[in-house]
Design a protein around this motif. Structure first.
Motif, PDB file in Angstrom:
ATOM      1  N   PRO A 220       0.687  -1.261   0.159  1.00 40.49           N
ATOM      2  CA  PRO A 220      -0.122  -0.147  -0.133  1.00 40.49           C
ATOM      3  C   PRO A 220       0.955   1.248   0.110  1.00 40.49           C
ATOM      4  CG  PRO A 220       0.341  -0.949   2.039  1.00 40.49           C
ATOM      5  CD  PRO A 220       0.865  -1.808   1.235  1.00 40.49           C
ATOM      6  N   GLY A 221       0.740   1.951  -1.157  1.00 39.73           N
ATOM      7  CA  GLY A 221       1.729   3.153  -1.243  1.00 39.73           C
ATOM      8  C   GLY A 221       0.851   4.350  -1.456  1.00 39.73           C
ATOM      9  N   ARG A 222       1.819   5.413  -1.940  1.00 47.74           N
ATOM     10  CA  ARG A 222       1.321   6.619  -2.466  1.00 47.74           C
ATOM     11  C   ARG A 222       2.024   7.070  -3.679  1.00 47.74           C
ATOM     12  NH1 ARG A 222       5.830   8.547   0.435  1.00 47.74           N
ATOM     13  NH2 ARG A 222       6.309  10.583  -0.095  1.00 47.74           N
ATOM     14  N   PRO A 223       1.228   7.594  -4.547  1.00 53.40           N
ATOM     15  CA  PRO A 223       2.108   7.837  -5.857  1.00 53.40           C
ATOM     16  C   PRO A 223       3.084   8.799  -5.796  1.00 53.40           C
ATOM     17  CG  PRO A 223      -0.392   8.176  -6.055  1.00 53.40           C
ATOM     18  CD  PRO A 223      -0.005   8.018  -4.685  1.00 53.40           C
ATOM     19  N   ASP A 224       4.102   8.926  -6.611  1.00 52.01           N
ATOM     20  CA  ASP A 224       5.373   9.617  -6.569  1.00 52.01           C
ATOM     21  C   ASP A 224       4.805  11.074  -6.717  1.00 52.01           C
ATOM     22  OD1 ASP A 224       7.288   7.659  -6.745  1.00 52.01           O
ATOM     23  OD2 ASP A 224       7.211   7.508  -8.792  1.00 52.01           O
ATOM     24  N   GLY A 225       5.508  11.953  -5.718  1.00 52.28           N
ATOM     25  CA  GLY A 225       5.277  13.291  -5.583  1.00 52.28           C
ATOM     26  C   GLY A 225       4.049  13.814  -4.617  1.00 52.28           C
ATOM     27  N   THR A 226       3.382  12.904  -4.291  1.00 52.67           N
ATOM     28  CA  THR A 226       2.064  12.969  -3.638  1.00 52.67           C
ATOM     29  C   THR A 226       2.348  13.240  -2.062  1.00 52.67           C
ATOM     30  OG1 THR A 226       0.511  11.527  -4.859  1.00 52.67           O
ATOM     31  CG2 THR A 226       0.048  12.112  -2.903  1.00 52.67           C
ATOM     32  N   PRO A 227       2.003  14.431  -1.367  1.00 51.52           N
ATOM     33  CA  PRO A 227       2.338  14.546   0.079  1.00 51.52           C
ATOM     34  C   PRO A 227       1.792  13.473   0.736  1.00 51.52           C
ATOM     35  CG  PRO A 227       1.559  16.789  -0.974  1.00 51.52           C
ATOM     36  CD  PRO A 227       1.303  15.593  -2.025  1.00 51.52           C
ATOM     37  N   HIS A 228       2.624  13.316   2.103  1.00 46.09           N
ATOM     38  CA  HIS A 228       1.999  12.377   2.986  1.00 46.09           C
ATOM     39  C   HIS A 228       0.693  12.431   3.525  1.00 46.09           C
ATOM     40  CE1 HIS A 228       5.925  10.017   3.273  1.00 46.09           C
ATOM     41  NE2 HIS A 228       6.286  11.040   2.998  1.00 46.09           N
ATOM     42  N   SER A 229       0.260  13.869   3.667  1.00 47.36           N
ATOM     43  CA  SER A 229      -0.959  14.228   4.178  1.00 47.36           C
ATOM     44  C   SER A 229      -2.139  13.728   3.192  1.00 47.36           C
ATOM     45  CB  SER A 229      -1.067  15.588   4.607  1.00 47.36           C
ATOM     46  OG  SER A 229      -0.576  16.451   3.756  1.00 47.36           O
ATOM     47  N   HIS A 230      -1.854  13.570   1.881  1.00 45.92           N
ATOM     48  CA  HIS A 230      -2.710  13.225   0.925  1.00 45.92           C
ATOM     49  C   HIS A 230      -3.103  11.835   0.728  1.00 45.92           C
ATOM     50  CE1 HIS A 230      -2.522  17.847  -0.928  1.00 45.92           C
ATOM     51  NE2 HIS A 230      -2.951  17.723   0.432  1.00 45.92           N
ATOM     52  N   SER A 231      -2.106  11.115   1.026  1.00 44.96           N
ATOM     53  CA  SER A 231      -2.185   9.759   0.939  1.00 44.96           C
ATOM     54  C   SER A 231      -3.686   9.266   1.477  1.00 44.96           C
ATOM     55  CB  SER A 231      -1.189   8.737   1.318  1.00 44.96           C
ATOM     56  OG  SER A 231      -1.501   7.819   1.461  1.00 44.96           O
ATOM     57  N   LEU A 232      -4.211   8.210   0.709  1.00 39.42           N
ATOM     58  CA  LEU A 232      -5.484   7.913   1.266  1.00 39.42           C
ATOM     59  C   LEU A 232      -5.356   6.814   2.487  1.00 39.42           C
ATOM     60  CD1 LEU A 232      -8.693   8.064   0.918  1.00 39.42           C
ATOM     61  CD2 LEU A 232      -8.393   6.189  -0.466  1.00 39.42           C
ATOM     62  N   ALA A 233      -4.243   6.077   2.399  1.00 40.48           N
ATOM     63  CA  ALA A 233      -3.807   5.179   3.462  1.00 40.48           C
ATOM     64  C   ALA A 233      -3.543   5.946   4.690  1.00 40.48           C
ATOM     65  CB  ALA A 233      -2.672   4.318   3.113  1.00 40.48           C
ATOM     66  N   ASN A 234      -2.852   7.106   4.637  1.00 44.01           N
ATOM     67  CA  ASN A 234      -2.696   7.855   5.715  1.00 44.01           C
ATOM     68  C   ASN A 234      -3.595   8.504   6.376  1.00 44.01           C
ATOM     69  OD1 ASN A 234       0.083   7.125   5.615  1.00 44.01           O
ATOM     70  ND2 ASN A 234       0.721   8.733   4.195  1.00 44.01           N
ATOM     71  N   ILE A 235      -4.545   9.164   5.462  1.00 45.22           N
ATOM     72  CA  ILE A 235      -5.825   9.852   6.087  1.00 45.22           C
ATOM     73  C   ILE A 235      -6.813   8.934   7.127  1.00 45.22           C
ATOM     74  CG2 ILE A 235      -8.095  10.837   5.206  1.00 45.22           C
ATOM     75  CD1 ILE A 235      -6.447  11.711   2.777  1.00 45.22           C
ATOM     76  N   THR A 236      -6.904   7.581   6.731  1.00 41.75           N
ATOM     77  CA  THR A 236      -7.534   6.885   7.374  1.00 41.75           C
ATOM     78  C   THR A 236      -7.044   6.698   8.786  1.00 41.75           C
ATOM     79  OG1 THR A 236      -6.064   4.807   6.988  1.00 41.75           O
ATOM     80  CG2 THR A 236      -8.182   5.032   5.516  1.00 41.75           C
ATOM     81  N   LEU A 237      -5.668   6.902   8.860  1.00 46.37           N
ATOM     82  CA  LEU A 237      -5.084   6.782  10.342  1.00 46.37           C
ATOM     83  C   LEU A 237      -4.816   8.220  10.977  1.00 46.37           C
ATOM     84  CD1 LEU A 237      -1.604   4.827   9.381  1.00 46.37           C
ATOM     85  CD2 LEU A 237      -3.742   3.956  10.593  1.00 46.37           C
ATOM     86  N   GLN A 238      -5.151   9.138  10.200  1.00 42.82           N
ATOM     87  CA  GLN A 238      -5.356  10.640  10.672  1.00 42.82           C
ATOM     88  C   GLN A 238      -6.640  10.537  11.464  1.00 42.82           C
ATOM     89  OE1 GLN A 238      -5.047  13.496   7.588  1.00 42.82           O
ATOM     90  NE2 GLN A 238      -3.096  12.692   7.048  1.00 42.82           N
ATOM     91  N   PHE A 239      -7.822   9.936  10.668  1.00 45.47           N
ATOM     92  CA  PHE A 239      -9.150  10.038  11.558  1.00 45.47           C
ATOM     93  C   PHE A 239      -8.989   9.168  12.675  1.00 45.47           C
ATOM     94  CE2 PHE A 239     -11.689  10.466   7.109  1.00 45.47           C
ATOM     95  CZ  PHE A 239     -11.203  11.722   7.265  1.00 45.47           C
ATOM     96  N   LEU A 240      -8.473   8.149  12.764  1.00 48.35           N
ATOM     97  CA  LEU A 240      -8.158   7.448  14.200  1.00 48.35           C
ATOM     98  C   LEU A 240      -7.573   8.359  15.168  1.00 48.35           C
ATOM     99  CD1 LEU A 240      -8.713   4.596  15.320  1.00 48.35           C
ATOM    100  CD2 LEU A 240      -6.394   4.025  15.079  1.00 48.35           C
TER     101      LEU A 240
END
Length: 362
Positions: A220-240
């Motif tokens: 599970p990754g994020r596209p090249d150049g995408t900020p960490h805060s915009h990664s969908l996988a990371n957003i799910t953890l931000q919500f927690l």
């Protein structure tokens, strides 16, 4: 630190064991869907990229699944690999030379191996072995593995970076449980830990995989150049994290415990992984490709799916920090938070990519 030593300091974050309603076995359908969409590409990679003259020991082909958890996904992955290897032998006209197969199921010693072996397929075409230990270090003898596989596992770091829980550090991650929506210092601390872990992971596999053998990773990754805060996988953890902050404001959990809690995951980009592989120098990149969107049953909502899957993966680490009594309320709030932000999940899709590496000659 040498790769062989990392297992001594690696922390364990096992998925929920057993087969109960909150178990990983019952709540990992999304991960299974990723394996399903990767099957055709995986088969093609093995048939085309596996060394046709790969050296076998006692006519036995060794497959390792790193971070296997408790099933059933690991069994499906192993079966796909086994079928592809058999297909390669048949294509080469070597039906009579198809070897026996031994599969090594690897995970931390705290993994529920009892559940894993209790649910082994009865009509499997391989001999099964359990191998406890962190894949951030050595877990197999030198040149003993022909195909190493890992799906949805290497996003886990070996440990939480020390600086993010140090109140005197500029990287102290106060009020957050993840790096992605935090300061540059916190992000750099996680990037540094990721680079150390990948160095150890690749160094260990380079010693364990035979020349011409393959390593197959689904990440599970994020596209090249995408900020960490915009990664969908990371957003799910931000919500927690937001849910835990809400509970701290209500006095359900202590603020200090939230401040000292961090989830040791890192969402890498293909470019970051490619750089780590090139630094290692022992593998050629045969495939690095985004996978098609993984389709999961639409009988439950996205918010329910996210809540159940996240609980199956994180319940252990949350319980260790906050106690068992908050779990039902926390994941009820999490599901509600996801429902309130459903448009984010409906407009974005998680990014998963497949990486196939070939062990080159030294």
């Amino acid at each position: 630190m040498a790769a062989e030593d990392t297992s001594k300091v690696s922390e364990a974050y096992p998925m929920n064991g057993g087969d109960g309603p909150n178990s990983y076995a019952k709540n990992s359908t999304y991960q299974r869907a990723v394996v399903v969409v990767a099957k055709e590409l995986l088969n093609k990679a093995i048939v085309e990229k596996l060394d046709k003259d790969i050296k076998l020991s006692f006519n036995t082909f060794h497959i390792a699944d790193l971070g296997c958890s408790v099933g059933p996904n690991t069994f499906y992955s192993v079966e796909n690999i086994l079928e592809a290897v058999q297909s390669k032998y048949r294509i080469q006209g070597k039906n009579s030379q198809i070897p026996e197969f031994q599969v090594f199921f690897n995970d931390h010693s705290r993994n529920d191996f009892n559940m894993l072996f209790k649910s082994l397929p009865q009509n499997r075409g391989y001999f099964a072995v359990g191998v406890p230990g962190s894949f951030h270090g050595r877990v197999f003898p030198s040149a003993s593995i022909h195909i190493a596989h890992s799906s949805y596992a290497i996003q886990w770091l070996s440990r939480v970076p020390e600086a993010v829980v140090d109140r005197d550090s500029s990287a102290w991650n106060k009020g957050r449980i993840h790096y992605s929506n935090s300061t540059d210092e916190v992000i750099r601390a996680h990037e540094t830990q990721y680079n150390k872990d990948m160095e150890c992971f690749l160094h260990s596999r380079a010693q364990e995989i035979v020349h011409g053998g393959l390593m197959i990773l689904m990440i599970p990754g994020r596209p090249d150049g995408t900020p960490h805060s915009h990664s969908l996988a990371n957003i799910t953890l931000q919500f927690l994290g937001l849910c835990l902050k809400d509970m701290a404001r209500k006095g359900v959990v202590s603020e200090d415990k939230v401040d000292s809690f961090n989830i040791p995951m890192y969402t890498m980009s293909p470019q970051e992984l490619k750089a780590a592989i090139e630094r290692n120098g022992c593998f050629s990149i045969e495939i690095m490709s985004d996978l098609p969107h993984a389709l999961v049953s639409d009988t439950i909502s996205i918010s329910e799916l996210l809540a159940s899957h996240l609980r199956a993966g994180l319940e252990g680490i949350v319980k260790q920090q906050f106690g068992e009594e908050i779990l039902d309320e926390l994941f009820r709030l999490y599901r509600k938070k996801c429902e309130e932000n459903a448009s984010i999940f409906e407009s974005e899709t998680a990014v998963n990519f497949l990486v196939v590496l070939r062990r080159t000659a030294d």
